[in-house]
Every structure is written in structure tokens, then in C-alpha cells.
Design an enzyme around this catalytic site. Structure first.
Site, PDB file in Angstrom:
ATOM      1  N   ASP A 517       0.854  -1.181   0.000  1.00  0.00           N
ATOM      2  CA  ASP A 517       0.000   0.000   0.000  1.00  0.00           C
ATOM      3  C   ASP A 517       0.896   1.239   0.000  1.00  0.00           C
ATOM      4  O   ASP A 517       2.110   1.150   0.200  1.00  0.00           O
ATOM      5  CB  ASP A 517      -0.883  -0.032   1.247  1.00  0.00           C
ATOM      6  CG  ASP A 517      -2.111   0.858   1.142  1.00  0.00           C
ATOM      7  OD1 ASP A 517      -2.248   1.555   0.125  1.00  0.00           O
ATOM      8  OD2 ASP A 517      -2.923   0.860   2.079  1.00  0.00           O
ATOM      9  N   GLU A 520       2.616   4.726  -4.242  1.00  0.00           N
ATOM     10  CA  GLU A 520       2.576   5.588  -5.441  1.00  0.00           C
ATOM     11  C   GLU A 520       3.903   6.322  -5.714  1.00  0.00           C
ATOM     12  O   GLU A 520       4.153   6.583  -6.909  1.00  0.00           O
ATOM     13  CB  GLU A 520       1.429   6.604  -5.305  1.00  0.00           C
ATOM     14  CG  GLU A 520       0.054   5.983  -5.296  1.00  0.00           C
ATOM     15  CD  GLU A 520      -0.284   5.272  -3.984  1.00  0.00           C
ATOM     16  OE1 GLU A 520      -1.047   4.283  -4.027  1.00  0.00           O
ATOM     17  OE2 GLU A 520       0.227   5.699  -2.928  1.00  0.00           O
ATOM     18  N   ASP A 593      -8.992   3.710  -2.098  1.00  0.00           N
ATOM     19  CA  ASP A 593      -9.833   4.217  -1.012  1.00  0.00           C
ATOM     20  C   ASP A 593     -11.182   4.709  -1.532  1.00  0.00           C
ATOM     21  O   ASP A 593     -11.418   5.913  -1.678  1.00  0.00           O
ATOM     22  CB  ASP A 593      -9.105   5.348  -0.284  1.00  0.00           C
ATOM     23  CG  ASP A 593      -7.852   4.856   0.418  1.00  0.00           C
ATOM     24  OD1 ASP A 593      -7.711   3.641   0.595  1.00  0.00           O
ATOM     25  OD2 ASP A 593      -7.015   5.694   0.789  1.00  0.00           O
TER      26      ASP A 593
END
Length: 928
Positions: A517, A520, A593
Site C-alpha cells: 500500500d 505511489e 480508497d
């Protein structure tokens, strides 16, 4: 206030509104330069042409700037064409994306077909395809059977900013943004100055294009001339806006175009920030203004303009012509999807966070108590010791290995999170190793880049560095990932002798898996909540060059760690939030999300279809929405939709109420139990689809147009999807509805309602009454679908259960389908050919079960043996026009036997029961 307009508060500490946090395209300097800049006119110097074993090489000249470029046109043997442009004499090498493509494709030998002063026409192989290079203004046409399919630089948008030496002093004028760019309080210093590239493609005859994930938008990409372009820049966007072209967590720079007689792809291999403008001609608005008689003679076209901040221009045209061929071409280029372990296709239960071991055990027991299948429990960041990854909270999770063994006794797994940031704790031994090994990203001054994330001040691993990936992979080995020495910190009181390693000291077992997670990468308080573009990676490359690759590289390192842990014998499973082209080789992706509203449920379908058509087929969305609280109806409908999607996980935020399936009353529990059980029953079919993806590139779920490429009415449908070629799903995504409209394509098709077995003709829209228990799924006539009969608590039970086969006849009374079997967890299917692929074929009243031998496996090979005791318990045949007089079973070496059967005239359904036919042997069922 409606739920869509309610405020959504970020779970990120001290976060600001998304509209202020992220850039619009007009705030990006290289985008402004290209969109507002002069129209450059390049000339192809045809007398510089050289034919090589890799294609045709030309020099290009832009007269005003005197920029000289090198163009390489390379046709390949699988009907793809690569276009590569770089500086002719750069002052230093420009960044080229590594590790995404799976090797150099085999090039075709070019030959000159025709040459004039103004152009040269090249062809290859049989001469069916051609490449025509025009001198001035330069443009490149790709033709098939003398028809132009694609024109490169048709609008003269070719843009290539050459690298420059940095001036001694920067003037504060209009040119200063070439070297320095400011957004809010952030200053981006560009070491190489302006280096952006751009080009346009005209796709002739096309008016439908897809792909370019990840965006929360419709399946068909929209015209951008009056709005924002599609952005490809991986960002941590909490509760993202819907129906937006704004870039989300991952990027796949593949655009897929489709028309009645061809599917075509444009793959733009660039990992820097990228924008894509799309212009349909004639547009809908233009159509309304043009008389009907004139519209008929205007061939549609789609113009696609790519703009990237840096790198070289490296694009591949995938020429199809069928959707299946295009998927194969893309898989050959960037890799075939991984075959996941079977447990990964089951249901996963997650939450940020289950508070301790007792909580995990209680939830796990709840699935057994309520007879709901589940294959994995998941733990978020709070399971760690102070958010140090590869550690365990010593109070809440004192015996992680014991917890994993407890789950493994039930054949369930544990999945834990591992983010790319490391807490900047000089007393933590793993941080020390990473720092001393040079494994962290640096800032532009050469110091360790420090950012903020969940642990507070953090350093970020440089996964672009092969040595760093190898080090990270080794952190996952059983002797490294452990609890000993108080969560791996070195601030313990030293002892005279080493502490012996006891079973309870181990933090990991072979049943522990990972999810990546925040990769990015997410940097709290950073520019657009990510890493500054002028941070420095391995090789001296700025972060701007490879930003969209960062998550891909962490995913790759994590997968390689699990491979190393098992000695290469067991298939890994790793979920990632950030991704790039090629991520399909590594594992699963989810849509990040999302929020517990009907609109987010609805948008999940086109989002997953967009991922699927660009190769990322193992994908899903958090069931129920990550943030906020779904009402019972929304939760049930979300489970129903997600059970028909590849990756199936319930997940929720720490501020959301608990939502295990049994917390909403018996009616809701029963509805959720039913859809999860139906998912498990359908897993033999799902697993076969994943094997098909692994070997052919075909995604498990597909837009309708993939299966019905010549039906224009399917081209914009994104509230329905195909599961393989046999099942059509139309999830209910609106509250309180009593009827849904289902498009059943194919005027010569027959569709069978899976729940009622009723037949419906294709080529029309069906009005279907629905209740809360209704999940609209239809089986296509001409298909065979295998299911598990009976119930299971996890996927490990499936091979112990008999199979039920549903044969849906087409208008000719025929059907066929496949079933793939292996051990569900190892690489024996690959290394020892230990698998079985069976084909079921129904024709003229005879159902045959036969071995389907792949071309890669010789029929005479002693390998390929896979033994299991799975039997077919029953066969249901839909669409049988009359009741048979008898049903007999024929097995090789045995006498024919009569079989029990029941015929239902109202829906023309024949059920043959009480069978015990080994699926690994050949047999026939005769309908008399």
C-alpha cells in the site's frame, strides 16, 4: 443532503482538500508549453534511411529549432509496430523504461515497396501491412491491405525537448519555469531542464476508445477538448472524485480502440507524468449540426495526443485485428498474467485494523459459525511495532506464528501490509541495514530523502535499484521476518550468548502473504502528497523519470521475496495499490480508497473493466466501500457485484463501523452467505479463466464488446460485463429497484437465466424483476460451465467436492467448454506439467469429456500427469427441446449404464444425477 454530496474527511493526518492538494493540467509547465507552444514542423530526411535487422532508421529535422532526432520503425512478427524516437546526439542518455517489457520482440525484415521524392513505403512479410513515411511535413502511416489504420503525427504535434546544460544563473523570467517549477510551497529544480515529449495519433474509422487506467470514469474514454485531459500520474487520492479524468493510484499507458471490424492498441511506454487528450471526429455535437445525408459519408476518427514530462518516445502499435489477438499481442509485449494460487480467488476479510490476535481469531471463528467461506484474514498497519514493517506489535500480536498456524489448520492464510517507507529510527536494525546499504532514495542535495507517512518521519526505499529489491526480498525469508529481538530493534540489552530461536520467535510462516500500500509513493505533506520530482534514484535518475514505476518495482521485489522464501516452488500472492504496465505478471490490484455509496459501487464496474482491457485482469474493489458505513441494502448489493469480479475482499477504514457479514441481522447474513457460497461454487470456472488469462492474455472479466465485437450496441455498455465467454453479469447498483434492464447481445444467441433456467433470445433488452436476493447472471447458449457441488469453508475443500456441470445449448443444440485443474498452489503445473485441461463438447445429443492437450505439451510426454479424485456428480442441460426416453453413460473399458434424470418442461431443463464420473478420464453421456 444526498450521500454523494456529504463531506468526506480524509483519514490522512492534517490533510487538506483534494481540490487544493492536486494540480490541474494548466498548473503543469510542460503541458502548458506543448498545448500553447508553436506548431513545429519536422522533416523526414529520407536520404538518411537505413534498413537494419531491427527496422528502418531515419533522421528527423525541425527547421526552426534545428533539432535533430532519430526515428526507428520496427515491425514485429506478432503484428505490432514499434516507433522509437530519441535525440540524434544527446548530451547525456535519456531515461528508458526497464523491466516492463519481457524482452526484445522478434523483428520483421523490412523492404522498400515504393519510393518517391515525397515518401517511402515499406512492407514486410506477406506484404499485407505497410509503413509509409512522408517527408514534409513528416508523418507516418500504418496500412493494412492498402487501408490507412493509424497516422502518427497527423496533426503535427510531435514535440521533443532536447536535454541542455544547466545555465550558470537562472533568470527570473518566463524561461525560468524551464528549470524551476513552483507549486504552492514546493519548488521543483529540474536537473536537465525541459525534457518533455509529445505526439499525436489519428485512429481512422474509430469512435470508441478505452483503457488508460486508473481513473474513476466510464469505460469508454470521453472527448477531452472542453475539459481536463486524462492524467497518468500515480497518486494517493483518498475518496477520489467520480467521473473524473484525474489520475489515481496506478497507470497503464495503453489505449485500446475498437470498431466493427478491428481492435487496435497504442502503448506509450513512458513512466513520467503523462497527459492524454482525446478528440472524436465527428463529435456528437458536430453530428447534430450536420445533415444526416452528409454524416453518412464522414468516416469517424479519433485523435489521441500523448504528452509526457521526460524520457524517450517509445510506443508500440498493436494491430489486432480481433480483441483476442490484441490481448495476446499486449501479453507478449509486457508479460502474461500470473496464475494465482487458488486461495487468492476466494473471499478475503480485511479491516484497518483487527486490534489483536484474539480479534483475528474471533472473526475467523465467525465465518465458521455462520457457515460463510473465507480464505484469508488481513492485517493493516497497526499490527506492526510502531509501524515498522516486518515487525509485530509485541503486546497485541505476541505470537504471530501461532496465529498463522491456527489459521493454517483451517487452510486459511494471513495477509499483512508492507509499505515502501521505513520509519527513520536509527535504533531499528532494519533501518540501519537499509541506510548503510544505500537502499534509500536521496534528495537533490544527495542526502537521504525524508518524508512523512504513517510512522512519522520516514525514508523511502529505492526499489529502482536491483540491489535494493534483492535486499528487500531477503527481508521476507523465514529466518529474517521474525519477532526475535523485540521487533527487530537493536536497542535491547545485550546478552553474553545469542538467544536461541524458538518457534514462537518466528514472525512469518509459509502461509503469510503480503499487500503493498502507499506505494505511489504516498508522502504526507509532499507535493500532491507524493515524492518530489527532483528526488534522486539509483543511477542518478530523477524521480520524475520513473515516478509511475515506483509501485511496480516494490510489487516486483515483494513477489520475488515470496518466491525466494519458498525456493521457487510456491506461487506468490501480493496485492498492490500502485501499478504500471507489466504488473499483471506479479499479482492483484485494487481500486484504493473508495467510499460506501451507491455511486462508488456503480463506478467499480467500469474501473475494473478498464483495468481488464489493459492487461490487469486480477482486480477488485473494496466490498462495502473503504470509508463511511454502508446500509444493509448497499452492503448486500456490493457483495453480489464483487462476487462476480476477479479479486474479492471486504475492507474498511478504522473510522468505519465493523461490518463482518453477520453483524446486520439474519436476512443480510443469509444474503451475503449465499453470494459468497455461489462464488466458491463457481471457482472451478474462475480458475479455468485465470489459466486462460495466463496462457492467452484474455482477461477473466470483459466488456461485452470483446465477446460481441460486431455489435455496436455493446460498445459503450459498462454496467454489465462478461465473466469469460460464458456468463453475463448485470449487478444491481441502484437502491430500492424492483426491475433492471439487461442487454442480451446477439440476435442469434440464447441466454439462460442462471437462477430460473429460463431461456431468453438475444439481441434485445430484457426487463428483469429483482428482489434483494436477485443477482442477474445469464449463461450463454453454446457454453459449458463447471461448478463445485456442495459447500466449503475455503478453497482447499474444493478438490474434495464433486463437480456439477451446466450445459447451455445454442440454437444448433451444441455447446463446449473447458476445465483446468492443478494442485492450486505450486509451480508444478509449469515445471513438471502437472495439470489437466479437459474439454466438454455437446453435439447431436452426446456430451463428451476429453483431454485437451496444449500445443506446448507433447501428447507423448510422460510429464503432464496430474492426479486427483474429482468426480462429476451431476450434469444439467439447458435448452433441451423435448424429454429424452433414456440417458446412458459410456466409459472406456466399461459397459454402458443408464443414468437417473429429471426433465422440467417449463424451462426445458434436463438434470442427470447420481453420477460418479472421474473428471480425469474420458466419458460420454448420450441423450436418447
Amino acid at each position: 443532503m444526498s450521500e454523494e454530496s456529504e463531506s468526506v474527511f480524509s483519514v490522512v493526518p492534517d490533510d487538506e482538500e483534494s481540490g487544493e492538494k492536486f494540480k490541474k493540467s494548466d498548473q503543469v509547465a510542460f503541458y502548458r508549453r506543448q498545448m500553447q507552444g508553436p506548431n513545429l514542423q519536422h522533416r523526414a530526411l529520407l536520404d538518411t534511411m537505413v534498413l537494419t535487422e531491427k527496422g528502418a532508421r531515419f533522421e528527423l529535422l525541425e527547421a526552426n529549432t534545428q533539432t535533430r532526432l532519430i526515428l526507428l520503425v520496427s515491425p514485429c512478427k506478432n503484428d505490432t509496430v514499434r516507433i522509437l524516437i530519441d535525440e540524434l546526439q544527446p548530451i547525456k542518455a535519456r531515461y528508458r523504461v526497464q523491466d516492463v517489457t519481457t524482452g526484445e520482440p522478434q523483428c520483421e525484415q523490412l523492404r522498400v515497396k515504393r519510393q518517391t521524392k515525397g515518401c517511402v513505403t515499406l512492407t514486410w512479410s506477406s506484404g499485407r501491412h505497410q509503413a509509409r513515411v512522408w517527408r514534409f511535413p513528416f508523418y507516418l502511416e500504418i496500412l493494412c491491405e492498402e487501408e490507412v489504420m493509424v497516422t502518427f503525427n497527423s496533426r503535427g504535434k510531435l514535440w521533443f525537448e532536447t536535454l541542455q546544460d544547466r545555465p550558470s544563473e537562472l533568470q527570473e523570467d518566463d524561461s525560468s519555469s524551464l528549470w524551476k517549477e513552483t507549486f504552492k510551497q514546493f519548488v521543483d529544480i529540474k536537473a536537465n531542464g525541459p525534457s518533455s515529449i509529445g505526439a499525436d495519433f489519428c485512429l481512422h474509422g474509430f469512435s470508441h476508445v478505452y483503457g488508460l487506467p486508473e481513473h474513476a470514469d466510464s469505460l469508454k474514454l470521453r472527448d477531452t477538448r472542453d475539459d481536463e485531459p486524462y492524467r497518468l500520474y500515480n497518486l494517493d487520492v483518498f475518496a477520489y472524485d467520480l467521473y473524473s479524468r484525474f489520475g489515481l493510484y496506478g497507470s497503464v499507458p495503453l489505449l485500446v480502440a475498437h470498431k466493427l471490424d478491428r481492435t487496435l492498441g497504442v502503448f506509450w511506454l513512458n513512466a513520467s507524468e503523462t497527459f492524454v487528450n482525446i478528440r472524436y471526429s465527428p463529435s456528437d455535437q458536430q453530428d447534430e449540426q450536420v445533415p444526416l445525408i452528409q454524416r453518412r459519408w464522414r468516416e469517424p476518427q479519433t485523435d489521441v495526443h500523448w504528452l509526457s514530462e521526460s524520457g524517450v518516445m517509445d510506443c508500440v502499435l498493436l494491430l489486432g485485428p480481433s480483441p483476442q489477438q490484441l490481448f495476446s499481442q499486449y501479453a507478449q509485449l509486457t508479460g502474461y498474467p500470473a496464475l494465482p494460487p487458488l486461495f487468492a480467488l476466494g473471499y478475503h476479510q480485511s479491516r484497518w485494523n483487527y486490534k489483536d490476535e484474539a480479534d483475528v481469531r474471533e472473526v475467523d471463528a465467525g465465518f465458521d459459525l455462520h457457515d460463510i467461506p473465507c480464505d484469508a484474514m488481513w492485517l493493516d498497519i497497526e499490527h506492526t511495532d510502531g509501524k515498522r514493517y516486518f515487525t509485530w506489535d509485541p503486546v497485541c500480536f505476541p505470537d504471530p506464528a501461532g496465529l498463522q498456524l491456527h489459521l493454517e489448520e483451517k487452510n486459511r492464510k494471513l495477509v499483512v501490509i508492507s509499505d515502501p517507507h521505513f520509519k527513520a529510527d536509527p535504533d531499528w536494525s532494519l533501518y540501519q541495514e537499509a541506510r548503510d546499504g544505500g537502499h534509500f532514495v536521496k534528495d537533490r542535495e544527495g542526502e537521504l530523502f525524508l518524508g512523512s507517512c504513517w510512522p512519522g518521519e520516514s525514508c523511502y526505499l529505492d526499489f529502482s535499484r536491483p540491489a535494493t529489491r534483492a535486499w528487500y526480498s531477503r527481508c521476507l525469508t523465514l529466518d529474517k521476518y521474525k519477532v526475535q529481538a523485540a521487533a527487530g530493534r537493536s536497542d535491547e540489552t545485550p546478552t553474553e550468548t545469542p538467544v536461541p530461536v524458538r518457534p514462537g520467535d518466528w514472525g512469518s510462516t509459509p502461509s503469510l502473504f503480503l499487500w503493498n500500500d502507499m506505494n505511489e509513493p504516498s508522502v504526507f505533506g509532499g507535493p500532491e502528497q507524493t515524492m518530489p520530482k527532483d528526488a534522486v534514484h539509483y543511477g542518478g535518475w530523477e524521480h520524475r523519470e520513473l515516478h509511475n514505476l515506483y509501485g511496480f518495482y516494490q510489487h516486483k521485489a515483494t513477489v520475488e521475496g515470496l518466491m525466494t522464501r519458498s525456493g521457487g516452488s510456491e506461487r506468490p500472492f501480493v496485492l498492490t495499490r500502485s501499478f504500471f504496465a507489466g504488473s499483471q505478471r506479479l499479482g492483484a490490484v485494487w481500486t484504493g480508497d473508495n467510499v460506501a455509496t451507491w455511486e462508488y459501487l456503480k463506478i467499480s464496474i467500469p474501473m475494473l473493466l478498464s483495468l481488464s482491457v489493459t492487461g490487469v485482469g486480477f482486480c477488485g474493489a473494496d466490498v462495502g466501500g473503504f470509508f463511511k458505513d454502508p446500509d444493509p441494502e448497499l452492503l448486500v448489493r456490493w457483495y453480489q457485484a464483487a462476487a462476480l469480479q476477479p479479486f474479492f475482499r471486504g475492507h474498511s477504514a478504522c473510522v468505519a463501523k465493523r461490518r463482518e457479514p453477520w453483524l446486520f441481522g439474519e436476512e443480510v447474513t443469509a444474503a451475503i452467505r449465499t453470494v459468497i457460497q455461489q462464488r466458491y461454487q463457481l471457482l472451478p470456472y474462475w480458475y479455468t479463466l485465470f489459466h486462460q488469462a495466463h496462457t492467452s492474455g484474455l482477461p477473466p472479466i470483459r466488456p461485452l464488446w470483446v465477446e460481441f465485437p460486431r455489435e455496436q450496441g455493446t460498445f459503450s455498455v459498462d454496467n454489465q460485463h462478461m465473466i469469460g465467454g460464458a456468463l453475463l453479469a448485470c449487478p444491481v447498483t441502484d437502491p430500492g429497484v424492483q426491475e433492471v434492464k439487461v442487454l442480451l447481445p446477439g440476435s442469434d444467441e440464447i441466454w439462460f437465466d442462471v437462477q430460473s433456467a429460463m431461456a431468453h433470445e438475444g439481441g434485445r433488452t430484457l426487463s428483469l424483476p429483482v428482489t434483494l436476493d436477485t443477482v442477474p447472471v445469464f449463461q450463454r447458449g453454446g457454453s459449458v460451465v463447471c461448478r463445485s457441488a456442495g459447500s466449503s469453508s475455503c478453497t482447499a475443500d474444493l478438490q474434495l467436492l464433486p463437480l456439477s456441470i451446466t450445459v447451455a445449448l445454442d440454437s444448433q443444440g451444441a455447446a463446449d467448454g473447458e476445465l483446468y485443474l492443478d494442485d492450486g498452489h505450486s509451480f508444478n503445473y509449469l515445471h513438471r506439467k502437472a495439470f489437466c485441461l479437459r474439454r466438454f463438447n455437446m453435439l447431436s445429443g452426446r456430451l463428451l469429456c476429453r483431454l485437451l492437450t496444449p500445443a506446448s505439451l507433447s501428447a507423448a510426454s510422460e510429464e503432464g500427469a496430474f492426479d486427483c479424485d474429482t468426480v462429476v456428480h451431476s450434469v444439467t442441460i439447458l435448452g433441451l427441446k423435448s424429454k429424452p426416453t433414456a440417458v446412458t453413460v459410456h466409459q472406456s473399458g466399461a459397459e454402458d449404464t443408464s443414468a437417473e434424470f429429471q426433465f422440467t418442461e417449463t424451462c426445458c431443463e434436463l438434470t442427470v444425477s447420481s453420477l460418479s464420473l472421474r473428471v480425469l478420464t474420458d466419458w460420454e453421456i448420450h441423450i436418447l
